[in-house]
Design a protein around this motif. Structure first.
Motif, short mmCIF file in Angstrom:
data_model
loop_
_atom_site.label_atom_id
_atom_site.label_comp_id
_atom_site.label_asym_id
_atom_site.label_seq_id
_atom_site.Cartn_x
_atom_site.Cartn_y
_atom_site.Cartn_z
N GLU A 122 4.05 8.03 10.76
CA GLU A 122 4.62 7.18 9.74
C GLU A 122 3.52 6.95 8.85
N ASN A 123 3.49 7.60 7.52
CA ASN A 123 2.66 7.51 6.63
C ASN A 123 3.09 6.93 5.24
N ALA A 124 4.42 6.64 5.11
CA ALA A 124 4.73 6.10 3.74
C ALA A 124 4.99 4.76 4.01
N PHE A 125 4.16 3.96 3.36
CA PHE A 125 4.10 2.31 3.40
C PHE A 125 4.85 1.62 2.38
N GLU A 126 5.46 0.72 2.55
CA GLU A 126 6.26 -0.37 1.77
C GLU A 126 5.23 -1.44 1.59
N ALA A 127 4.37 -2.01 2.48
CA ALA A 127 3.82 -3.07 2.52
C ALA A 127 2.59 -3.02 3.65
N ILE A 128 1.47 -3.72 3.39
CA ILE A 128 0.51 -4.11 4.31
C ILE A 128 -0.04 -5.44 4.10
N ALA A 129 -0.05 -6.19 5.11
CA ALA A 129 -0.71 -7.45 4.95
C ALA A 129 -1.86 -7.71 5.89
N ILE A 130 -2.77 -8.20 5.48
CA ILE A 130 -4.23 -8.75 6.11
C ILE A 130 -4.53 -9.99 5.82
N VAL A 131 -4.85 -10.54 7.36
CA VAL A 131 -5.02 -12.04 7.14
C VAL A 131 -6.49 -12.24 8.10
N GLY A 132 -7.33 -13.39 7.48
CA GLY A 132 -8.58 -13.73 8.31
C GLY A 132 -8.62 -15.28 8.00
N GLU A 133 -9.60 -15.65 8.74
CA GLU A 133 -9.69 -17.29 8.48
C GLU A 133 -10.76 -17.17 7.20
N THR A 134 -10.21 -17.16 6.30
CA THR A 134 -11.09 -17.14 4.87
C THR A 134 -10.68 -18.41 4.03
N ASP A 135 -11.55 -19.02 3.17
CA ASP A 135 -11.23 -19.83 2.14
C ASP A 135 -9.91 -19.41 1.30
N GLY A 136 -10.15 -18.27 0.68
CA GLY A 136 -9.09 -17.94 -0.25
C GLY A 136 -8.39 -16.64 0.47
N PRO A 137 -7.77 -15.99 -0.04
CA PRO A 137 -7.16 -14.69 0.78
C PRO A 137 -8.50 -13.77 1.07
N ILE A 138 -8.18 -12.89 2.09
CA ILE A 138 -9.19 -11.98 2.57
C ILE A 138 -9.44 -11.05 1.74
N SER A 139 -10.58 -10.59 1.53
CA SER A 139 -10.87 -9.34 0.77
C SER A 139 -11.37 -8.06 1.58
N PRO A 140 -10.47 -7.13 1.46
CA PRO A 140 -10.91 -5.77 2.46
C PRO A 140 -12.14 -4.95 1.95
N CYS A 141 -12.84 -4.46 2.67
CA CYS A 141 -14.02 -4.01 2.58
C CYS A 141 -13.90 -2.51 1.74
N GLY A 142 -14.98 -1.84 1.14
CA GLY A 142 -14.78 -0.86 0.39
C GLY A 142 -14.27 0.39 1.28
N ALA A 143 -14.53 0.49 2.54
CA ALA A 143 -14.07 1.84 3.16
C ALA A 143 -12.57 1.58 3.40
N CYS A 144 -12.02 0.46 3.63
CA CYS A 144 -10.56 0.01 3.99
C CYS A 144 -9.89 0.20 2.61
N ARG A 145 -10.51 0.01 1.66
CA ARG A 145 -9.73 0.13 0.08
C ARG A 145 -9.61 1.66 -0.07
N GLN A 146 -10.64 2.37 0.46
CA GLN A 146 -10.25 3.87 0.00
C GLN A 146 -9.33 4.48 1.26
N VAL A 147 -9.24 3.97 2.38
CA VAL A 147 -8.00 4.34 3.28
C VAL A 147 -6.83 3.99 2.88
N ILE A 148 -6.72 2.76 2.47
CA ILE A 148 -5.31 2.14 1.89
C ILE A 148 -5.10 3.13 0.84
N ALA A 149 -6.02 3.56 -0.06
CA ALA A 149 -5.57 4.22 -1.20
C ALA A 149 -5.13 5.84 -1.00
N GLU A 150 -5.45 6.29 0.33
CA GLU A 150 -5.00 7.52 0.81
C GLU A 150 -3.39 7.45 1.24
N PHE A 151 -2.88 6.30 1.61
CA PHE A 151 -1.66 6.25 2.18
C PHE A 151 -0.67 5.23 1.32
#
Ligand SMILES: O=c1ccn([C@H]2C[C@H](O)[C@@H](CO)O2)c(=O)[nH]1
Ligand SMILES: [Zn+2]
Length: 132
Positions: A67-96
């Motif tokens: 399955e490589n066609a995505f409608e949505a992705i949610a990411i959650v952590g115990e952060t003050d504001g919404p979590i901010s994904p790292c650069g490596a993950c941003r590039q992987v998200i961009a692929e899919f």
């Protein structure tokens, strides 16, 4: 599927995080166009740099199940504001994920923002750059 339900899936996945080093647990959940949910958590390693972030775990689980066609992705952590994904993950998200994929960045307080890959990683390297 509602955004809040996908965040709940990410919160559930977060409980499985393997984080003996940072103790910072992250959960993620991807919703595929076929309406399947894949969960992921961060998985750390004694060789710190080998850590796999939660969102990459979820994405790789989905892709490895065909399955490589995505409608949505949610990411959650115990952060003050919404979590901010790292650069490596941003590039992987961009692929899919395309411009229509909802990227939901959340925290444990129930706060979230919905964003897109071009907001997260403007000018990302993509397969079209490989064509001459
Ligand atoms: O979006 C994020 C940000 C951080 N982490 C992980 C990596 C590491 O295990 C811990 C601390 O950086 O959090 C994720 O999984 N996803
Ligand atoms: Zn990451």
């Amino acid at each position: 599927m509602e955004i809040k339900k996908l965040i709940d899936e990410a919160v559930e996945a977060r409980n499985k995080a393997y984080t003996p080093y940072s103790k910072f647990k992250v959960g993620a959940a991807v919703l595929t166009k076929n309406n399947h949910v894949f969960q992921g958590c961060n998985i750390e390693n004694a060789s710190y740099g080998l850590t796999n972030c939660a969102e990459r775990t979820a994405i790789f689980k989905a892709v490895s199940e065909g399955e490589n066609a995505f409608e949505a992705i949610a990411i959650v952590g115990e952060t003050d504001g919404p979590i901010s994904p790292c650069g490596a993950c941003r590039q992987v998200i961009a692929e899919f994920c395309d411009e229509n994929t909802k990227i939901i960045l959340a925290n444990l307080k129930g706060e979230y923002v919905e964003t897109t890959i071009t907001e997260l990683l403007p000018g990302f390297f993509s397969s079209k750059d490989l064509k001459k």
